[in-house]
Design an enzyme around this catalytic site. Structure first.
Site, PDB file in Angstrom:
ATOM      1  CE  LYS A  44      15.943  -8.481 -48.177  1.00 13.03           C
ATOM      2  NZ  LYS A  44      15.163  -9.743 -48.312  1.00 13.03           N
ATOM      3  CB  CYS A 129      12.562 -13.740 -54.010  1.00 13.31           C
ATOM      4  SG  CYS A 129      11.401 -12.788 -53.006  1.00 13.31           S
TER       5      CYS A 129
HETATM    6  O1  DOR Z   1      11.556 -15.842 -48.445  1.00 16.05           O
HETATM    7  C1  DOR Z   1      12.210 -14.989 -49.027  1.00 16.05           C
HETATM    8  N1  DOR Z   1      12.009 -13.692 -48.762  1.00 16.05           N
HETATM    9  N2  DOR Z   1      13.122 -15.342 -49.946  1.00 16.05           N
HETATM   10  C2  DOR Z   1      13.828 -14.452 -50.651  1.00 16.05           C
HETATM   11  O2  DOR Z   1      14.592 -14.842 -51.510  1.00 16.05           O
HETATM   12  C3  DOR Z   1      13.702 -13.038 -50.399  1.00 16.05           C
HETATM   13  C4  DOR Z   1      12.841 -12.665 -49.256  1.00 16.05           C
HETATM   14  C5  DOR Z   1      12.053 -11.414 -49.589  1.00 16.05           C
HETATM   15  O3  DOR Z   1      12.703 -10.365 -49.672  1.00 16.05           O
HETATM   16  O4  DOR Z   1      10.844 -11.488 -49.804  1.00 16.05           O
END
Ligand code: DOR
Length: 303
Positions: A44, A129
């Site tokens: 993560k 993200c």
């Molecule tokens: O879709 C995503 N959710 N991509 C990311 O890089 C991180 C994650 C989040 O933590 O929101």
């Protein structure tokens, strides 16, 4: 049959990895995943400080796939080292740290800290993200920033540096070229696609953040096109991600130009997916008389 994948001078034992955010810090899936056959575990996201993430609900299942707005919730780099690394370091598969930050300085601080306190196999730089206001996609959509950030991080570590790209741009190839110019060893392609779900009874978005990241089968064609377009633009290896549920999906990505793949959403459906996919890739290679993963790339120049 040689299944190894070379990235930045190091070898992954096989091309099937578990995507960041879908396998926690490893221990959560211990009883379910055989780490001896996993090509790589991507942690993560790790940030400088611990992060609570976005308000709930932040995961919604739709008929098209999973929408998430986690917002980079994680324990932060110090607790990563004291609480998570002791477990991860004993795993028999390569462990790759997914690094995120609100600004370039934060990425640099996290990498420096992890360089000093861990022996991670390499780093995946998350500039994609879609769920945070600072950092994430705001960094990954601007070629000059991407090149500068990658170069800064390149100077901080000799280990493989993989830059994770967002599909939420007009031209993914210019971002890919910027990361390559900055010294990236490989590119992960793609992060989630911006999406939304509306509660028609409450007459408002299901997720308080309104938009979120879509993953799962619906984004496979988007991922495949991105991998193919990036493949024709850079020379460094590409790790394909997006809607890989079955061996055939992984094979499509390898034929489109990927050198490795990551399984994400499918891990929530069946934690044994990576193993099943690796077996499927092997039997396809046997059938086709392939002796190494490079054989997948023999065909596309004729496309
Ligand atoms: O879709 C995503 N959710 N991509 C990311 O890089 C991180 C994650 C989040 O933590 O929101």
């Amino acid at each position: 049959m040689d299944l190894s994948v070379k990235i930045g001078g190091k070898l992954l034992p096989n091309p099937v990895g578990a995507a960041s955010g879908t396998i926690g810090y490893g221990s959560e899936y211990e009883a379910l995943v055989d780490y001896r056959t996993l090509g790589a575990l991507y942690t993560k996201a790790i940030t400088r400080e611990p992060r609570e993430g976005n308000p709930i609900p932040r995961i919604v299942e739709t008929t098209a796939g999973l929408l998430n707005s986690i917002g980079l919730a994680n324990v932060g780099m110090e607790r990563f080292v004291t609480e998570k690394w002791t477990y991860l370091r004993e795993l028999p598969c390569p462990v790759i740290g997914n690094i995120a930050g609100s600004d370039p300085e934060e990425y640099a601080e996290v990498i420096s800290f992890l360089e000093a306190h861990t022996d991670l196999w390499g780093y995946e730089i998350n500039i994609s993200c879609p769920n945070v206001k600072k950092g994430g996609i705001t960094i990954g959509t601007e070629p000059t920033t991407v090149e500068r950030l990658t170069r800064t991080l390149r100077d901080l570590t000799p280990k493989p540096l993989i830059v994770k790209l967002t599909p939420n741009v007009t031209d993914i190839t210019e971002i890919a070229r910027a990361a390559e110019a900055g010294g990236a060893d490989a590119l992960s392609c793609i992060n989630t696609v911006v999406g939304m779900a509306i509660d028609i009874h409450k007459k408002r978005p299901v997720i308080p953040q309104k938009t979120a990241g879509l993953s799962g089968p619906a984004i496979k064609p988007i991922g495949l096109a991105a991998v193919y377009r990036v493949r024709t633009s850079v020379r460094i290896p590409i790790i394909g991600i997006g809607g890989i549920m079955e061996p055939e999906d992984a094979i499509e990505y390898l034929l489109a130009g990927a050198s490795a793949i990551q399984v994400g959403t499918a891990l929530f459906v069946d934690p044994h997916t990576p193993d099943r996919i690796l077996k499927g890739i092997k039997s396809y290679m046997e059938q086709e008389g392939f002796t190494s993963l490079q054989d997948f790339h023999r065909f596309w120049p004729e496309w």
